[in-house]
Write an enzyme that holds these catalytic residues in place. Sequence first.
Site, mmCIF file in Angstrom:
data_model
loop_
_atom_site.group_PDB
_atom_site.id
_atom_site.type_symbol
_atom_site.label_atom_id
_atom_site.label_comp_id
_atom_site.label_asym_id
_atom_site.label_seq_id
_atom_site.Cartn_x
_atom_site.Cartn_y
_atom_site.Cartn_z
ATOM 1 N N GLU A 181 0.800 -1.217 0.000
ATOM 2 C CA GLU A 181 0.000 0.000 0.000
ATOM 3 C C GLU A 181 0.839 1.277 0.000
ATOM 4 O OE1 GLU A 181 -2.780 -0.332 3.244
ATOM 5 O OE2 GLU A 181 -3.822 -2.016 2.356
ATOM 6 N N GLU A 366 -5.564 -8.413 0.534
ATOM 7 C CA GLU A 366 -6.239 -8.068 1.791
ATOM 8 C C GLU A 366 -7.699 -7.774 1.503
ATOM 9 O OE1 GLU A 366 -4.658 -4.904 4.226
ATOM 10 O OE2 GLU A 366 -2.594 -5.599 3.890
HETATM 11 O O1 IFM Z 1 -4.366 -3.192 9.084
HETATM 12 C C1 IFM Z 1 -4.287 -2.636 7.812
HETATM 13 C C2 IFM Z 1 -3.112 -3.206 7.049
HETATM 14 O O2 IFM Z 1 -1.916 -3.027 7.725
HETATM 15 C C3 IFM Z 1 -2.991 -2.539 5.710
HETATM 16 N N1 IFM Z 1 -4.240 -2.586 5.004
HETATM 17 C C4 IFM Z 1 -5.425 -2.179 5.694
HETATM 18 C C5 IFM Z 1 -5.535 -2.903 7.012
HETATM 19 C C6 IFM Z 1 -6.816 -2.468 7.751
HETATM 20 O O3 IFM Z 1 -6.803 -1.094 7.972
#
Ligand code: IFM
Length: 467
Positions: A181, A366
């Site tokens: 990210e 994710e």
């Molecule tokens: O916890 C985070 C993760 O570290 C990165 N993506 C989003 C998740 C939820 O906010």
Amino acid sequence: MPESALPVPADRIAPPAGSAMADPRFLWGVATASYQIEGAIDTDGRLPSIWDTFSATPGKTLGGDTGEQACEHYTRWADDVDLIADLGVDAYRLSIAWPRVMHADGTPNQAGLGFYRRLLARLGAHGIQRYVTLYHWDLPQHLEDRGGWLNRDTAYRFAEYAALVARELSGLVEGWMTLNEPWCSAFLGYGNGHHAPGLADPRYATQAMHHLLLGHGLALDAVRQNDPGTPAGIVANVGRGTSDSADPADQEAARLYELQHNDWVLQPLLTGTYPTDLWDKLWPGSAPLVLPGDMAVISQPMDFLGINYYFRCNLRSDGAHGFVDVPLADVERTQMGWEVYPQGLEDLLRRFKAVYPNLPPVYITENGMASDDTVVDGRVADPQRQSFLQRHFAAISRAIDAGVDVRGYFIWSLMDNFEWAFGYERRFGLVHVDYTTQVRTLKDSARAFQAFLQQRRAAATPAALTT
Ligand code: IFM
């Protein structure tokens, strides 16, 4: 009653019947990140990171929470691996803590590397594929002291770190992910200051983004040289932006939102150009310094693209050249306040395929939700998470049916953990963590996911082998 004897919830989580996601080749996994679970911030020569500094600064995180203890994964890792294996997943996505494995002079810290070697080896012994992120936000503080991602040199230091890790852990990894990210690192870290290192200026954000992406490209080369043949890519968070208003200015606001959240990262990676509306419209005067050759480094082909998706926003024009988020009333939300909008994931996947013809194979690296989960009589009821996951599986299935090459899906997260500026209050885990006792308890969603994975595995096993 022992936890394993609890009944599996009736509404088990599964993709739609006949979905490509039920194919044995589709990869199912869970994900975590180093700073969010490891704790042990002073152990075995680990150096301070920007998140140690930021979270120790009063007012930066909810309740003053820090990653000092987290889930104590650094010492509980073997049991945690067995827990992952017990879920029955094909793959586990984790991240390496840069400050743990590299001394400030650039030499390897073998104590820290040893931790990851043991962890990866145990995962491998369970037959679990290992997807490893090199940078999930825990920049060594000594690099931040020299400007962090605002300093072009950090991109080169990142490539050296990537080379070191790929060389030292070669053979223990099935997939490398350079950055997690970069949008969050650049915008939340340098654009609005919600994350470490806490700077707030759009000009910083665009320059930090450029150096992050440059670092990604350099690291891709470094990984390929030091662990040839292992697939490598990046992980981008993406967001759906729509407007409930048909006014052209509001529609433009929604377009700019997606441009800022998605194309700011994907366009340079996949076409070698930046969406210049960012500095022509949204943030005038914030174009980054780009040197000749940088965009070719950034846009070299990747073996896969990781996509993280969580929610949609409703946008309106700010009356100038920007957008404002006007939350919709009466929509389902999570503990984070994020709208539950599975359709957004299908929309985005289809759009990325249409806009970027060279889109590599995609993994959903994710997806998941936070809820205020509690243990009652040994059980954690989290029906919203089960429903959330099921609906997102369906959305991905539809995108696959529409021709998007999605090869795997990782739930965020394996277990409750340090949710950055929100500390430990927000619980994203399939597994509940009691932060006082460190007891792990499978939530109902974990049990439902486990049931699906067992059923799928049984269906894929030839009858002759099971009798
Ligand atoms: O916890 C985070 C993760 O570290 C990165 N993506 C989003 C998740 C939820 O906010």
